[in-house]
Design an enzyme around this catalytic site. Sequence first.
Site, short mmCIF file in Angstrom:
data_model
loop_
_atom_site.label_atom_id
_atom_site.label_comp_id
_atom_site.label_asym_id
_atom_site.label_seq_id
_atom_site.Cartn_x
_atom_site.Cartn_y
_atom_site.Cartn_z
N ASP A 11 0.87 -1.18 0.00
CA ASP A 11 0.00 0.00 0.00
C ASP A 11 0.91 1.23 0.00
O ASP A 11 1.77 1.36 0.86
CB ASP A 11 -0.87 0.02 1.26
N ASP A 130 -13.72 -5.12 -2.90
CA ASP A 130 -13.72 -5.20 -1.44
C ASP A 130 -15.14 -5.55 -1.03
O ASP A 130 -16.08 -4.83 -1.38
CB ASP A 130 -13.37 -3.84 -0.81
#
Lengths: 251, 193
Positions: A11, A130
């Site tokens: 990330d 997600d």
Amino acid sequence: MLTKRIIPCLDIKNGRTVKGINFINLIDAGDPVQLAKKYTELGADELVFLDISATLEGRKTMQKLVLEIAAQIHIPFTVGGGITSVNDVEQLLKNGADKIAVNSAAIKRPELINELANKFGNQCVVVAIDAKKINNKWIVHIAGGTQPTQLTLFDWAKEAEQRGAGEILFTSMNNDGTKQGFANEALAKLSSQLNIPIIASGGAGTIQHFVDTFQKGKADAALAASVFHFGEIAIADLKNELKKQKITIRL
Amino acid sequence: MKVTIIDYGAGNIKSIQFALKRLGVDAVLSNKIEEITQSDRVIFPGVGEASSAMKKIKQRQLDVLIPNLKQPVLGICLGMQLMCTSTEENNTKGLGIFNTEVKKFTPKVKVPHMGWNTINNLSSSLFNGINEEEYMYLVHSYYAQKCTEMIATTNYEITYASALQKNNFYGVQFHPEKSGNKGQQILKNFIEL
């Protein structure tokens, strides 16, 4: 035989690697290029970089970073986060990314998947989803997992495939950051309903979790972040154990 | 050593350029006929869809140039497929260098064939220092059928030609520039042919 893939995920925020738990509480986890190089040497099969910068400045930094990563590593890598247009993708691919991942933007405007697949080929379009299990339904979320949508995981994944996605990266929000294992039941269902590779994400804590997601979850690849960044699982140990358990893997 | 990567607007060329740079070779990107002709090595890359790639090649008259090149030429991925007689991808006619047809994988397997798979039955100096069953990175939905010109095979649904050679022309379905140190070795072999 085609191997299962181990994919460390980085990330990125404003050019640095960060890692949060359940999508929040970010902590610094190092220089992405150095980490990427290290993972390549340790036997990672692929890398994913998710840009979580919120600002335009942060996104520009990301484009530069992609160029630097491409210069330093010789395994495939995917870049995701904040991609909304064909132009964004063109620039990322020009800078050396192999694949791109789209998430929220594809939900807001599903035609984006068609446009990207037509222009760049479906092999380079990863649709990241997600989803969170609420009342026994897998509800798709956007904006980094903060907003629920009307979509369910299986319907949306099928639509993404039909529109030209080359791969699905499914992150279970229930499992993410818990280190209790991947969402294998949902993964196995995805894998049986779709005919494109599925990447399992969210929940890696032990080597056995990876074994389970390949055997029970039928995943084609498994993605994890903190267990690799913080040295809890060494990629070499992981791959040796997978091989011992008769899972096809590249050593 | 002058290496030219044929630039016809195909996808990820940067990675090939970076891979060559790690070998100490500064490759040029070009679609100029003179520049390509005068190179010691030519790389014909390709990512994307066959018919639109072929259209771009024809617009630049590269379809006439490429089959007549005399120096070692390496087609990668779609580049290799376009060097075959034809591909099922939108029924596209190829350059006809390799005498084989390109077919699509059936839904019996997940398509695209994506990830690391082995290359077997290696029979070319392109693979010096590469062991049988070495892993290479592949990402493709179409494959070249087995033929007399194949110099490597891979299994996915069926056994297909994952590398081809005819005279000075070489083609690989996998991405050597993305296949770690062993892929790098294959590029080095190509430069040193």
